[in-house]
Design a protein around this motif. Sequence first.
Motif, PDB file in Angstrom:
ATOM      1  N   SER A 163      28.424   1.631  -4.253  1.00  0.00           N
ATOM      2  CA  SER A 163      27.485   2.540  -3.953  1.00  0.00           C
ATOM      3  C   SER A 163      26.754   1.907  -2.685  1.00  0.00           C
ATOM      4  O   SER A 163      26.094   2.484  -2.050  1.00  0.00           O
ATOM      5  N   ASN A 164      27.033   0.591  -2.172  1.00  0.00           N
ATOM      6  CA  ASN A 164      26.446  -0.034  -0.982  1.00  0.00           C
ATOM      7  C   ASN A 164      27.508   0.042   0.203  1.00  0.00           C
ATOM      8  O   ASN A 164      27.485  -0.711   0.899  1.00  0.00           O
ATOM      9  N   ASN A 207      27.550  11.116   1.809  1.00  0.00           N
ATOM     10  CA  ASN A 207      27.844  10.319   0.590  1.00  0.00           C
ATOM     11  C   ASN A 207      28.522  11.061  -0.731  1.00  0.00           C
ATOM     12  O   ASN A 207      29.028  10.503  -1.405  1.00  0.00           O
ATOM     13  N   ALA A 209      25.662   2.938   7.018  1.00  0.00           N
ATOM     14  CA  ALA A 209      25.460   2.292   5.706  1.00  0.00           C
ATOM     15  C   ALA A 209      25.199   3.463   4.976  1.00  0.00           C
ATOM     16  O   ALA A 209      24.910   4.700   5.425  1.00  0.00           O
ATOM     17  N   ARG A 210      25.238   3.383   3.584  1.00  0.00           N
ATOM     18  CA  ARG A 210      24.763   4.495   2.771  1.00  0.00           C
ATOM     19  C   ARG A 210      23.669   5.049   3.032  1.00  0.00           C
ATOM     20  O   ARG A 210      23.397   6.433   3.163  1.00  0.00           O
ATOM     21  N   GLY A 211      22.526   4.286   3.290  1.00  0.00           N
ATOM     22  CA  GLY A 211      21.323   4.970   3.672  1.00  0.00           C
ATOM     23  C   GLY A 211      20.980   5.563   5.078  1.00  0.00           C
ATOM     24  O   GLY A 211      19.957   6.000   5.525  1.00  0.00           O
ATOM     25  N   GLY A 212      22.129   5.380   5.917  1.00  0.00           N
ATOM     26  CA  GLY A 212      22.147   6.123   7.130  1.00  0.00           C
ATOM     27  C   GLY A 212      22.042   5.182   8.347  1.00  0.00           C
ATOM     28  O   GLY A 212      21.948   5.392   9.619  1.00  0.00           O
ATOM     29  N   ILE A 213      21.638   3.573   8.249  1.00  0.00           N
ATOM     30  CA  ILE A 213      21.729   2.958   9.183  1.00  0.00           C
ATOM     31  C   ILE A 213      22.855   2.816   9.756  1.00  0.00           C
ATOM     32  O   ILE A 213      24.001   2.506   9.293  1.00  0.00           O
ATOM     33  N   SER A 234      28.311   9.756  11.230  1.00  0.00           N
ATOM     34  CA  SER A 234      27.415  10.407  10.061  1.00  0.00           C
ATOM     35  C   SER A 234      28.260  10.338   8.788  1.00  0.00           C
ATOM     36  O   SER A 234      29.661   9.890   9.131  1.00  0.00           O
TER      37      SER A 234
END
Length: 116
Positions: free
Chosen positions: A30-31, A73, A52-56, A70
Amino acid sequence: QVQLVESGGGVVQAGGSLRLSCAASGIISSNAIMGWYRQAPGKQRELVATIARGGITNYADSVKGRFDISRDNAKNTVFLQMNNLEPEDTAVYFCTLTHIFSRTYWGQGTQVTVSS
């Protein structure tokens, strides 16, 4: 195990654009961090961008302002939009997926050629 399949490479004139895609399958954390590296003839492999998964995101200085990374996920897919391409961007581009504190998986690579 993780499999990565890239698509979207090709030949383009300087100033043009290309969009690379990479679909990941298998057991994906997930990460997980996804990204792109490239290797030009006679040169070492270098980082292009990661996300990263969160968009960083993180970009190499040479592509900042021209490339955009981009990811989707839900589909475990990462994209690299490349604009204002230069002959120096000619390289084999590799998709990567990194499981933190574990290992990095690599795709087979896709050729990008920018003609002057």
